[in-house]
Design a protein around this motif. Structure first.
Motif, PDB file in Angstrom:
ATOM      1  N   THR A  31       0.832  -1.202   0.000  1.00 29.93           N
ATOM      2  CA  THR A  31       0.000   0.000   0.000  1.00 29.93           C
ATOM      3  C   THR A  31       0.867   1.253   0.000  1.00 29.93           C
ATOM      4  OG1 THR A  31      -1.689  -1.156   1.268  1.00 29.93           O
ATOM      5  CG2 THR A  31      -1.809   1.252   1.219  1.00 29.93           C
ATOM      6  N   PRO A  32       0.724   2.129  -0.990  1.00 26.20           N
ATOM      7  CA  PRO A  32       1.477   3.390  -0.962  1.00 26.20           C
ATOM      8  C   PRO A  32       0.860   4.354   0.037  1.00 26.20           C
ATOM      9  CG  PRO A  32       0.037   3.351  -2.865  1.00 26.20           C
ATOM     10  CD  PRO A  32      -0.118   2.020  -2.201  1.00 26.20           C
ATOM     11  N   ARG A  33       1.670   5.133   0.696  1.00 24.70           N
ATOM     12  CA  ARG A  33       1.154   6.132   1.634  1.00 24.70           C
ATOM     13  C   ARG A  33       2.078   7.340   1.659  1.00 24.70           C
ATOM     14  NH1 ARG A  33       3.831   5.789   6.627  1.00 24.70           N
ATOM     15  NH2 ARG A  33       5.262   4.007   6.807  1.00 24.70           N
ATOM     16  N   ILE A  34       1.473   8.487   1.938  1.00 27.39           N
ATOM     17  CA  ILE A  34       2.235   9.732   1.984  1.00 27.39           C
ATOM     18  C   ILE A  34       3.037   9.783   3.279  1.00 27.39           C
ATOM     19  CG2 ILE A  34       2.060  12.240   2.088  1.00 27.39           C
ATOM     20  CD1 ILE A  34      -0.362  12.106   0.349  1.00 27.39           C
ATOM     21  N   ARG A  35       4.320  10.139   3.165  1.00 27.21           N
ATOM     22  CA  ARG A  35       5.184  10.282   4.337  1.00 27.21           C
ATOM     23  C   ARG A  35       5.421  11.755   4.637  1.00 27.21           C
ATOM     24  NH1 ARG A  35      10.568   7.253   3.214  1.00 27.21           N
ATOM     25  NH2 ARG A  35      11.045   8.338   5.169  1.00 27.21           N
ATOM     26  N   HIS A  36       5.689  12.052   5.896  1.00 24.85           N
ATOM     27  CA  HIS A  36       6.094  13.393   6.303  1.00 24.85           C
ATOM     28  C   HIS A  36       7.616  13.402   6.427  1.00 24.85           C
ATOM     29  CE1 HIS A  36       1.997  14.768   7.000  1.00 24.85           C
ATOM     30  NE2 HIS A  36       1.766  13.578   7.550  1.00 24.85           N
ATOM     31  N   TYR A  76      13.510  17.665   6.718  1.00 24.69           N
ATOM     32  CA  TYR A  76      14.265  18.501   5.781  1.00 24.69           C
ATOM     33  C   TYR A  76      15.518  17.799   5.279  1.00 24.69           C
ATOM     34  CZ  TYR A  76      11.301  22.408   7.151  1.00 24.69           C
ATOM     35  OH  TYR A  76      10.235  23.227   7.372  1.00 24.69           O
ATOM     36  N   THR A  77      16.085  16.924   6.099  1.00 27.88           N
ATOM     37  CA  THR A  77      17.352  16.280   5.714  1.00 27.88           C
ATOM     38  C   THR A  77      17.146  14.986   4.933  1.00 27.88           C
ATOM     39  OG1 THR A  77      17.403  15.148   7.858  1.00 27.88           O
ATOM     40  CG2 THR A  77      18.562  17.272   7.690  1.00 27.88           C
ATOM     41  N   ASP A  78      15.891  14.523   4.824  1.00 23.73           N
ATOM     42  CA  ASP A  78      15.630  13.280   4.101  1.00 23.73           C
ATOM     43  C   ASP A  78      15.821  13.492   2.602  1.00 23.73           C
ATOM     44  OD1 ASP A  78      15.077  12.035   6.435  1.00 23.73           O
ATOM     45  OD2 ASP A  78      12.890  12.111   6.226  1.00 23.73           O
ATOM     46  N   GLU A  79      16.390  12.505   1.935  1.00 22.04           N
ATOM     47  CA  GLU A  79      16.606  12.600   0.502  1.00 22.04           C
ATOM     48  C   GLU A  79      15.424  12.064  -0.298  1.00 22.04           C
ATOM     49  OE1 GLU A  79      20.211  10.693  -0.558  1.00 22.04           O
ATOM     50  OE2 GLU A  79      21.495  12.042   0.616  1.00 22.04           O
ATOM     51  N   GLY A  80      14.505  11.395   0.338  1.00 26.22           N
ATOM     52  CA  GLY A  80      13.327  10.852  -0.347  1.00 26.22           C
ATOM     53  C   GLY A  80      12.088  11.002   0.513  1.00 26.22           C
ATOM     54  N   GLN A 126       3.723  13.274  -2.276  1.00 26.71           N
ATOM     55  CA  GLN A 126       3.364  14.691  -2.118  1.00 26.71           C
ATOM     56  C   GLN A 126       3.393  15.382  -3.475  1.00 26.71           C
ATOM     57  OE1 GLN A 126       5.540  16.686   0.998  1.00 26.71           O
ATOM     58  NE2 GLN A 126       5.534  14.875   2.319  1.00 26.71           N
ATOM     59  N   LEU A 127       4.369  15.014  -4.298  1.00 24.71           N
ATOM     60  CA  LEU A 127       4.432  15.555  -5.652  1.00 24.71           C
ATOM     61  C   LEU A 127       3.215  15.114  -6.460  1.00 24.71           C
ATOM     62  CD1 LEU A 127       6.125  16.994  -7.891  1.00 24.71           C
ATOM     63  CD2 LEU A 127       7.100  14.751  -8.403  1.00 24.71           C
ATOM     64  N   ALA A 174       7.003  22.152  -7.446  1.00 24.85           N
ATOM     65  CA  ALA A 174       6.706  20.825  -6.920  1.00 24.85           C
ATOM     66  C   ALA A 174       7.875  19.881  -7.122  1.00 24.85           C
ATOM     67  CB  ALA A 174       5.445  20.269  -7.599  1.00 24.85           C
ATOM     68  N   ALA A 175       8.516  20.000  -8.296  1.00 22.09           N
ATOM     69  CA  ALA A 175       9.657  19.134  -8.556  1.00 22.09           C
ATOM     70  C   ALA A 175      10.802  19.425  -7.597  1.00 22.09           C
ATOM     71  CB  ALA A 175      10.123  19.314 -10.003  1.00 22.09           C
ATOM     72  N   ALA A 176      10.992  20.706  -7.274  1.00 18.57           N
ATOM     73  CA  ALA A 176      12.046  21.059  -6.322  1.00 18.57           C
ATOM     74  C   ALA A 176      11.758  20.492  -4.945  1.00 18.57           C
ATOM     75  CB  ALA A 176      12.189  22.580  -6.250  1.00 18.57           C
ATOM     76  N   ALA A 177      10.447  20.503  -4.574  1.00 24.95           N
ATOM     77  CA  ALA A 177      10.078  19.955  -3.263  1.00 24.95           C
ATOM     78  C   ALA A 177      10.337  18.464  -3.204  1.00 24.95           C
ATOM     79  CB  ALA A 177       8.606  20.245  -2.965  1.00 24.95           C
TER      80      ALA A 177
END
Length: 675
Positions: free
Chosen positions: A607-612, A615-619, A624-625, A671-674
Motif C-alpha cells: 500500500t502506498p502512503r504519503i510520508r512526512h 528537511y534532511t531526508d533525501e526521499g 506529495q508531488l 513541486a519538482a524542487a520539493a
C-alpha cells in the motif's frame, strides 16, 4: 349476544332476560326508546344501566346497553352519541341470521344511522384530509348542509384551514393564516368552548359586527360554529354551513355538538400522524441523493415511491457513485420494514456503501463488510441490496446480490435480458463469502434496477413482476428514442420519461400499495477504443524513460501537449516507486475522458502512503508531488496486484493558454524542487 367487561356469570344473567323484567334492556326494547335504570338490577356491580334499542325495519332488533360505575346517568351529549352508535349498529344487523332484511332505515333513524357511519369513518381516518372527507360525506347530507371548513390553531395562534368542502378557494384564503384575535367569531367559540348557531346573515352581523365584511363575502346564509376540543384544550373550529337561512332544532344542536367532539379527537390524532409522517418523509428525502451525477460512462434517473398505506416511509434507497478509471458504482437496496428507524438505517447503509466504494472494493468484498455492519444493528435488521460496478473500458458489469431482484439490461437493439440466478441471503442473515457475477454490457445499454415493491404485490410474485417489467421495457425502450443520444439533457429527459412510463405500468394504482418502491435506470456509455492507450514496461530503471517517451507520443496524438510535462513527472514518480518498492509485471494505461487518467499497474499488494519527510531526508516526497500535480489519485487492488491512478484536468481550450487547467510551469518546477 356480545359483551365486553362482564364476568361469565354476569353475562349469563344478561342472556336470560325476559319481557316481564324491569331491566334497562327490556324497557328499551319495549318502548323503542332510550331507557336509564339506576342501581344494580342484574347483579353486575354497576351503579346504573343505559340502554338504546337497535332499530330495524319493523321495530327493535336488539339493544345496546352500557353499564356505568358511579358516574350517574349519561348527559344529553353522551345520550346522543349512544343513539348514533345504536343506529349505526342496527343498520348493520340487517341480513344476519334471525334479522329480517330491510330496504332502508325508517325516516326518523336515517340521521342517526349517518352519524353512526361518521363514527366508523372517523375511526378509520388517518390524515387530516381523511377526517375532512369523512365530515363532508357523513355530516353535511343528513343536515342538508352544503359547506364545511375545519380550522386549527398553530403555535402562533394563527388559524389554518386543514379541510373544507363547498367553499371557493378565494374565500378560503380569507380564512387561512388569520390570527385568532382578528376573527371574533372563532375567538368567541374557542374561548368559551361553546358552539354558536347562526340562522341568517342578519343575525351574524348583529352578533359579530366586526366580522360583517367576512359575513357578506361568504357564499353561505347560516352556520353552525362548533368548537373542536381535544386533550382538554380547544384546538380549533369546525364550521357547518348552509346556503339558505334556517333554524336549528334542539336535536340538531345537540347532535352537532356531540359530533364536533368526535371530529376534534379524530383531527388531533390525524394531525399528530401528519406531523410524524411529514418529519419521516423529510428525513428520508434528506437521506436519498438529491440529484444523480452525470458521469462520462453513465447518467441515470430514479424514482422513489413511498407506501401509500401504513407508515408511508421505509428503507428503500439508490445511489450512483463515481469510481476511478471512469468506472461507476450502482447500488439499490431495501431495509426490511417501515418507519423512521428503517429510514435511519437506510441512511447509515448508504453512507457505509459510499465509504466502502471509495476503497474500490469488489462487490462481493464490499458486501462482506456491509453484512457485518447490518449484523451489528441487531437481530431484527435485514436489508436486501444489489451493488454493481460498471467498467466502460471492459464493457462489463460485476455485481453481487443479497436477497435482491436481479438487474434487467436493455441492449441497444431493444433486446431485454435479465440473468436468472439465485441471490445470496439478505444482509444481516447471510454468511460470507458472497457470490460475484459478471454481465457483458454493450455500448449504449440501459441497466434497470428496482426494489421488490415495484414488481411484487398481493397478486404476483417477484418472478412474475420481473417478467412484466421486461415486457414493458421491450415495448417502450425504443432504440431510436433512448439510445445514441449525444446531448446529456435530452438523455436525462428520456430516462425520466422512461421511469414515469415504467412506474405507471407496474403500479397503476399507487393508492392501494403497502410497500415502498424504488427504480433506478442507468444509461451506460463505453469508452471508445481510440481513447484508451496502454503499454508494457520493463522491470528495471529503464521503465521510467520508456514511460515518458510513450506519454509524449500519445498525448501529442490526442492533442494534449499542454499536459506532457505534468504527466511525465507523475508517471515517472509512480513507475519509479514500482521499480524500487514493488514487483512486476509493470504496465501503463492512459484514458482520455473528461480528465486525463494515468494508471500504473504492478504485481504487488504493497500500500502506498504519503510520508512526512524531514528537511534532511533525501526521499519520501514522491506522493506529495503526485498530490500537488493531480486533481486526485488513489489505489485499487486487483486479484493479481494493484493499480495506482491519477486524474488531471484537461486544458480549457476556450480560455486560451492562460486559462489552462493544467498546472503552470512555475508550479511544476516548485513541486519538482520539493520532491
Amino acid at each position: 349476544m356480545g359483551t365486553d367487561g362482564l364476568t361469565l356469570a354476569s353475562a349469563q344473567a344478561w342472556a336470560e332476560l325476559h319481557g316481564e323484567q324491569d331491566a334497562a334492556p327490556v324497557g328499551a326494547v319495549r318502548r323503542g326508546a332510550y331507557v336509564w335504570v339506576d342501581g344494580d338490577s342484574l347483579g353486575t356491580g354497576a351503579s346504573g344501566t343505559a340502554a338504546v334499542p337497535l332499530l330495524g325495519a319493523d321495530g327493535p332488533v336488539g339493544v345496546l346497553s352500557v353499564l356505568t360505575a358511579g358516574s350517574g346517568e349519561p348527559d344529553e351529549v353522551q345520550r346522543s352519541f349512544l343513539r348514533a352508535v345504536a343506529a349505526w349498529a342496527g343498520a348493520r344487523l340487517h341480513g344476519l341470521p334471525g334479522t329480517p332484511p330491510a330496504p332502508g332505515p325508517p325516516a326518523g333513524a336515517e340521521r342517526s344511522i349517518r352519524m353512526g357511519e361518521l363514527t366508523a369513518a372517523l375511526a378509520e381516518a388517518v390524515t387530516a384530509q381523511d377526517v375532512a372527507q369523512a365530515v363532508a360525506e357523513h355530516v353535511l347530507p343528513p343536515f342538508g348542509a352544503d359547506g364545511m371548513a375545519m380550522q386549527v390553531l398553530d403555535e402562533r395562534n394563527r388559524l389554518l384551514v386543514v379541510g373544507s368542502a363547498g367553499y371557493p378557494q378565494d374565500f378560503l384564503r380569507l380564512l387561512d393564516g388569520v390570527g385568532l384575535a382578528d376573527n371574533a367569531t372563532v375567538h368567541d367559540v374557542v374561548r368559551t368552548r361553546t358552539p354558536r348557531f347562526i340562522e341568517s346573515k342578519a343575525e351574524y352581523s348583529r352578533r359579530y359586527p366586526t366580522m360583517s365584511v367576512l359575513g357578506e363575502a361568504s357564499p353561505k346564509e347560516a352556520w353552525a360554529f362548533l368548537p373542536m376540543i381535544a386533550s382538554g384544550r380547544a384546538m380549533g373550529l369546525c364550521t357547518v354551513s348552509f346556503s339558505e337561512p334556517r333554524p336549528f332544532s334542539h336535536e340538531e344542536r345537540t347532535l352537532l355538538t356531540a359530533l364536533s367532539g368526535l371530529v376534534g379527537q379524530s383531527l388531533e390524532r390525524a394531525r399528530l400522524y401528519d406531523l410524524e409522517h411529514a418529519r419521516a418523509r423529510e428525513l428520508q428525502r434528506g437521506l436519498l441523493p438529491r440529484t444523480l451525477p452525470r458521469l462520462p460512462a453513465a447518467c441515470a434517473a430514479a424514482r422513489y415511491l413511498p407506501a401509500s398505506r401504513g407508515e408511508g416511509v421505509g428503507g428503500d434507497w439508490y445511489d450512483m457513485i463515481p469510481l476511478s478509471a471512469d468506472r461507476v458504482a450502482i447500488v439499490i437496496g431495501d431495509v426490511m420494514g417501515h418507519g423512521i428507524a428503517e429510514a435511519a438505517t437506510m441512511g447509515r447503509l448508504r453512507t457505509a456503501v459510499r465509504t466502502l466504494a471509495d476503497l474500490d472494493l469488489a462487490p462481493d468484498e464490499l458486501f462482506g463488510r456491509l453484512n457485518d455492519l447490518v449484523s451489528e444493528l441487531g437481530e431484527d435488521f435485514y436489508a436486501t441490496c444489489l451493488y454493481a460496478v460498471f467498467d466502460p473500458v471492459a464493457h462489463a458489469c460485476s455485481y453481487a446480490l443479497a436477497g435482491h431482484p436481479p438487474p434487467v439490461i436493455v441492449h441497444p437493439d431493444g433486446t431485454v435480458y435479465s440473468p436468472a440466478l439465485a441471490a445470496d441471503p439478505p444482509l444481516g442473515a447471510a454468511q460470507p463469502p458472497f457470490t460475484a457475477h459478471q454481465l457483458h454490457v454493450p455500448d449504449e445499454s440501459l441497466l434497470v434496477l428496482c426494489t421488490d415493491g415495484l414488481v411484487e404485490s398481493a397478486t404476483q410474485d417477484v418472478e412474475q413482476g420481473l417478467a412484466y417489467l421486461r415486457r414493458v421495457l421491450t415495448q417502450v425502450a425504443s432504440p431510436t428514442t433512448y439510445f445514441q443520444v449525444t446531448d446529456e439533457d435530452d438523455d436525462v429527459r428520456h430516462l425520466e420519461e422512461l421511469c414515469d412510463t415504467v412506474v405507471s405500468a407496474l403500479l397503476p394504482d399507487r393508492g392501494q400499495t403497502n410497500d415502498d418502491a424504488g427504480l433506478l435506470i442507468v444509461h451506460t456509455r463505453c469508452t471508445a477504443p481510440h481513447d484508451v492507450a496502454c503499454c508494457d514496461l520493463p522491470e528495471d530503471p529503464r521503465a521510467a524513460g520508456q514511460a515518458r517517451e510513450y506519454i509524449r507520443e500519445q498525448l501529442a496524438a490526442w492533442g494534449l501537449a499542454d499536459l506532457v510535462l505534468t504527466t511525465e513527472l507523475l508517471v515517472s514518480e509512480l513507475v519509479g516507486n514500482v521499480v524500487r518498492h514493488a514487483r512486476g509485471p509493470v504496465r501503463l494505461r492512459l484514458l482520455r475522458s473528461r480528465s486525463l487518467i494515468c494508471e500504473v499497474y504492478d504485481g504487488s499488494l504493497t500500500t502506498p502512503r504519503i510520508r512526512h519527510a524531514d528537511y534532511t531526508d533525501e526521499g519520501g516526497r514522491g506522493l506529495q508531488l503526485v498530490t500537488a500535480l493531480s486533481r486526485r489519485w488513489g489505489a485499487r487492488y486487483l486479484h493479481d496486484g494493484k493499480c495506482i491512478w491519477t486524474e488531471q484536468e484537461l486544458p480549457d481550450r476556450e480560455a486560451g493558454d492562460g486559462g489552462s487547467a493544467a498546472p503552470g510551469r512555475a508550479a511544476i518546477s516548485s513541486a519538482a524542487a520539493a520532491g
